[in-house]
Design a protein around this motif. Structure first.
Motif, mmCIF file in Angstrom:
data_model
loop_
_atom_site.group_PDB
_atom_site.id
_atom_site.type_symbol
_atom_site.label_atom_id
_atom_site.label_comp_id
_atom_site.label_asym_id
_atom_site.label_seq_id
_atom_site.Cartn_x
_atom_site.Cartn_y
_atom_site.Cartn_z
ATOM 1 N N GLY A 73 54.511 75.303 -16.656
ATOM 2 C CA GLY A 73 53.252 75.826 -17.187
ATOM 3 C C GLY A 73 52.405 76.411 -16.075
ATOM 4 O O GLY A 73 52.850 76.521 -14.915
ATOM 5 N N SER A 74 51.172 76.771 -16.404
ATOM 6 C CA SER A 74 50.304 77.397 -15.393
ATOM 7 C C SER A 74 48.827 77.156 -15.686
ATOM 8 O O SER A 74 48.444 76.906 -16.838
ATOM 9 C CB SER A 74 50.569 78.907 -15.337
ATOM 10 O OG SER A 74 50.269 79.506 -16.583
ATOM 11 N N LYS A 93 54.707 68.502 -9.064
ATOM 12 C CA LYS A 93 55.825 68.335 -8.139
ATOM 13 C C LYS A 93 55.930 69.518 -7.182
ATOM 14 O O LYS A 93 56.106 69.359 -5.976
ATOM 15 C CB LYS A 93 57.115 68.176 -8.946
ATOM 16 C CG LYS A 93 58.326 67.785 -8.148
ATOM 17 C CD LYS A 93 59.521 67.589 -9.064
ATOM 18 C CE LYS A 93 60.764 67.257 -8.264
ATOM 19 N NZ LYS A 93 61.947 67.114 -9.156
ATOM 20 N N GLU A 94 55.866 70.739 -7.742
ATOM 21 C CA GLU A 94 55.884 71.980 -6.946
ATOM 22 C C GLU A 94 54.961 72.989 -7.608
ATOM 23 O O GLU A 94 54.668 72.887 -8.804
ATOM 24 C CB GLU A 94 57.301 72.563 -6.885
ATOM 25 C CG GLU A 94 58.272 71.807 -6.014
ATOM 26 C CD GLU A 94 59.610 72.532 -5.926
ATOM 27 O OE1 GLU A 94 59.779 73.336 -4.983
ATOM 28 O OE2 GLU A 94 60.457 72.306 -6.795
ATOM 29 N N PHE A 95 54.523 73.983 -6.822
ATOM 30 C CA PHE A 95 53.657 75.003 -7.416
ATOM 31 C C PHE A 95 53.931 76.366 -6.791
ATOM 32 O O PHE A 95 54.520 76.482 -5.707
ATOM 33 C CB PHE A 95 52.178 74.625 -7.251
ATOM 34 C CG PHE A 95 51.680 74.614 -5.832
ATOM 35 C CD1 PHE A 95 51.148 75.768 -5.249
ATOM 36 C CD2 PHE A 95 51.735 73.449 -5.073
ATOM 37 C CE1 PHE A 95 50.693 75.767 -3.937
ATOM 38 C CE2 PHE A 95 51.275 73.429 -3.761
ATOM 39 C CZ PHE A 95 50.757 74.593 -3.196
ATOM 40 N N SER A 96 53.509 77.385 -7.508
ATOM 41 C CA SER A 96 53.643 78.758 -7.047
ATOM 42 C C SER A 96 52.344 79.497 -7.346
ATOM 43 O O SER A 96 51.703 79.243 -8.374
ATOM 44 C CB SER A 96 54.808 79.447 -7.753
ATOM 45 O OG SER A 96 54.780 80.847 -7.531
ATOM 46 N N TYR A 115 51.251 89.823 -6.746
ATOM 47 C CA TYR A 115 51.915 89.177 -5.613
ATOM 48 C C TYR A 115 52.338 87.779 -6.059
ATOM 49 O O TYR A 115 51.570 87.062 -6.703
ATOM 50 C CB TYR A 115 50.984 89.060 -4.407
ATOM 51 C CG TYR A 115 51.403 87.961 -3.452
ATOM 52 C CD1 TYR A 115 52.448 88.166 -2.545
ATOM 53 C CD2 TYR A 115 50.798 86.704 -3.494
ATOM 54 C CE1 TYR A 115 52.861 87.151 -1.701
ATOM 55 C CE2 TYR A 115 51.204 85.686 -2.645
ATOM 56 C CZ TYR A 115 52.236 85.907 -1.752
ATOM 57 O OH TYR A 115 52.655 84.903 -0.935
ATOM 58 N N ILE A 116 53.570 87.380 -5.741
ATOM 59 C CA ILE A 116 53.982 85.987 -5.956
ATOM 60 C C ILE A 116 54.683 85.488 -4.699
ATOM 61 O O ILE A 116 55.264 86.276 -3.941
ATOM 62 C CB ILE A 116 54.900 85.806 -7.184
ATOM 63 C CG1 ILE A 116 56.169 86.658 -7.066
ATOM 64 C CG2 ILE A 116 54.164 86.081 -8.467
ATOM 65 C CD1 ILE A 116 57.181 86.374 -8.168
ATOM 66 N N ASP A 117 54.644 84.183 -4.493
ATOM 67 C CA ASP A 117 55.276 83.605 -3.311
ATOM 68 C C ASP A 117 56.758 83.334 -3.585
ATOM 69 O O ASP A 117 57.290 83.653 -4.652
ATOM 70 C CB ASP A 117 54.533 82.331 -2.875
ATOM 71 C CG ASP A 117 54.446 81.307 -4.002
ATOM 72 O OD1 ASP A 117 55.268 81.378 -4.945
ATOM 73 O OD2 ASP A 117 53.552 80.443 -3.963
ATOM 74 N N ASN A 118 57.433 82.721 -2.625
ATOM 75 C CA ASN A 118 58.883 82.500 -2.738
ATOM 76 C C ASN A 118 59.247 81.612 -3.920
ATOM 77 O O ASN A 118 60.260 81.850 -4.589
ATOM 78 C CB ASN A 118 59.427 81.886 -1.440
ATOM 79 C CG ASN A 118 59.482 82.898 -0.310
ATOM 80 O OD1 ASN A 118 59.573 84.096 -0.562
ATOM 81 N ND2 ASN A 118 59.413 82.439 0.922
ATOM 82 N N LEU A 220 48.134 79.571 -11.082
ATOM 83 C CA LEU A 220 48.889 78.514 -10.400
ATOM 84 C C LEU A 220 49.995 78.044 -11.341
ATOM 85 O O LEU A 220 49.744 77.337 -12.316
ATOM 86 C CB LEU A 220 47.963 77.346 -10.033
ATOM 87 C CG LEU A 220 48.605 76.179 -9.288
ATOM 88 C CD1 LEU A 220 48.979 76.587 -7.862
ATOM 89 C CD2 LEU A 220 47.672 74.967 -9.255
ATOM 90 N N GLU A 221 51.225 78.471 -11.064
ATOM 91 C CA GLU A 221 52.367 78.019 -11.871
ATOM 92 C C GLU A 221 52.869 76.706 -11.293
ATOM 93 O O GLU A 221 52.956 76.551 -10.075
ATOM 94 C CB GLU A 221 53.474 79.078 -11.870
ATOM 95 C CG GLU A 221 53.068 80.370 -12.557
ATOM 96 C CD GLU A 221 54.237 81.318 -12.747
ATOM 97 O OE1 GLU A 221 55.381 80.912 -12.464
ATOM 98 O OE2 GLU A 221 54.001 82.451 -13.192
#
Length: 426
Positions: A73-74, A93-96, A115-118, A220-221
């Motif tokens: 989700g985001s 746990k993790e985010f993008s 723009y998105i990160d890795n 924030l995903e």
């Protein structure tokens, strides 16, 4: 007699375990029939769960392709401060981070710039990736279809001019128009059934940082600990950090945010999952349990009948009713363990063959491979249901064995046993 009683009291468990093993080995044909019956039950359960979970995973993946991400989700329309607070929550746990820039300034071509990160790239369900993600300021990572619509070949290293409008996220309010030249660092293809043919153009962090963008233009995903009831988890995260979740986009106050739920996950709470789809699997699950119960139950009834004199003798030397029950259950457990191992191995193989046939003949389903985590889950489900079936099947024979008295055992004949089972049913 006294010596036997001491063994029963002092080394109860070891004695009963050895006795159960000896009884099974004394009648190998009966033991082999039991092994076969339990193994077949395990095979049916394992292949059933393999197909059910495989189809469920396929449906999830197919839906995710339309959404474009595997993230749970985001949180939408955030500032850097909001991201700093929310990303540290214990349930994430993790985010993008995805930073929205605007849309392509072309009435005939629909495409978004961001723009998105890795992590975002890893979670995106993009295909046929060539080149690399944008690193240098003038790099651009673009889907091949959009590049060709703009009149370019879409080759790595090709210079491309992109006209675009900077917009306020989710409102469409235009802030500024501009056009810049970029070098294609990489290309990709969106899945055929992805979100309504909207192209994606990804810019570098260095370039986006130089633009005058709205403060609350970031999403924030997140990946949570699991995909169960995602909406509830996101709301709790927001509220725990002092935010209020609202539905309407744009013009949010400092402590108001919106959330998005990946409804592809079957147990997300927002899923369009239709329970009726899996009704046949539920019906077959019940059928396997009933069939397994009837077969195993009857075999153990016969076993108790054949061992009736031995059971009477054991009672004569001091074995109690609970110990007799335990003896019968240990027999079933001793046979179940090797049978279940074989059943799991064969069942997984059969399940994979069935899934491959289904995927080959149905273009609407995504071909997925059973991951190690899913296989472990299948084995756990299958083992639990097989052991439950065996336990239920053995309950009545074990109870009957415990009721047999030494006198009944000495007078045993087939007619007596038949009468006893008939009286129990009444």
């Amino acid at each position: 007699m006294e010596g036997w009683w001491k063994i029963m009291k002092v080394k109860n468990r070891d004695y009963i375990r050895r006795l159960a093993k000896n009884i099974l080995n004394a009648n190998k044909s009966r033991r082999n029939i039991l092994l076969l019956a339990i193994a077949l039950t395990s095979i049916l359960f394992t292949s059933l769960f393999s197909v059910a979970l495989g189809l469920g995973k396929s449906m999830e993946t197919q839906t995710m392709k339309t959404i474009g991400t595997i993230s749970h989700g985001s949180f939408k329309e955030l500032s850097d401060k909001d991201i700093s607070i929310l990303s540290k929550d214990k349930d994430i746990k993790e985010f993008s981070i995805r930073e929205k820039v605007g849309i392509l300034d072309d009435e005939k071509i629909s495409a978004e710039l961001s723009y998105i990160d890795n992590n975002g790239f890893e979670w995106s369900l993009i295909e046929k990736v060539k080149g690399k993600f944008p690193e240098k300021e003038n790099d651009v990572f673009i889907d091949l279809a959009t590049a060709k619509k703009l009149g370019y070949k879409g080759e790595i290293g090709e210079e491309i001019e992109v006209p675009f409008t900077i917009e306020k996220p989710y409102t469409g309010e235009i802030i500024k128009k501009r056009s810049d030249k970029f070098i294609i660092s990489g290309t990709f293809q969106n899945p055929i059934d992805s979100n309504v043919g909207v192209g994606q153009i990804y810019l570098s962090k260095a370039y986006v940082d130089k633009l005058s963008l709205p403060e609350n233009n970031k999403d924030l995903e997140v990946m949570l600990k699991n995909s169960f009831m995602i909406r509830d988890k996101l709301i709790k995260i927001a509220e725990r950090n002092g935010y209020k979740v609202v539905d309407d986009p744009g013009n949010l106050s400092d402590k108001e945010i919106r959330i998005g739920v990946n409804f592809a996950y079957i147990f997300s709470g927002d899923s369009s999952f239709d329970f009726k789809t899996f009704l046949p699997f539920l019906a077959f699950l019940i059928l396997v349990m009933v069939a397994g119960y009837l077969i195993i139950n009857n075999i153990f009834k016969i076993s108790v009948n054949e061992d009736i004199k031995l059971l009477g003798l054991l009672k004569t030397i001091g074995m109690t009713k609970p110990q007799i029950k335990k003896l019968v259950h240990l027999e079933s457990l001793a046979v179940s363990l090797p049978a279940i191992i074989v059943g799991d191995i064969v069942g997984i193989s059969i399940g994979k063959v069935i899934l491959n046939k289904i995927f080959a003949n149905n273009e609407m389903l995504t071909d997925v491979r059973l991951s190690l985590a899913v296989i472990i889950l299948i084995i756990l489900f299958s083992t639990a249901f097989t052991l439950l079936t065996v336990f239920l099947s053995v309950m009545r024979p074990a109870r009957y064995a415990a009721k047999v008295s030494p006198i009944d055992a000495s007078r045993y004949n087939e007619t007596t046993i038949k009468k006893k089972y008939k009286s129990e049913k009444k």
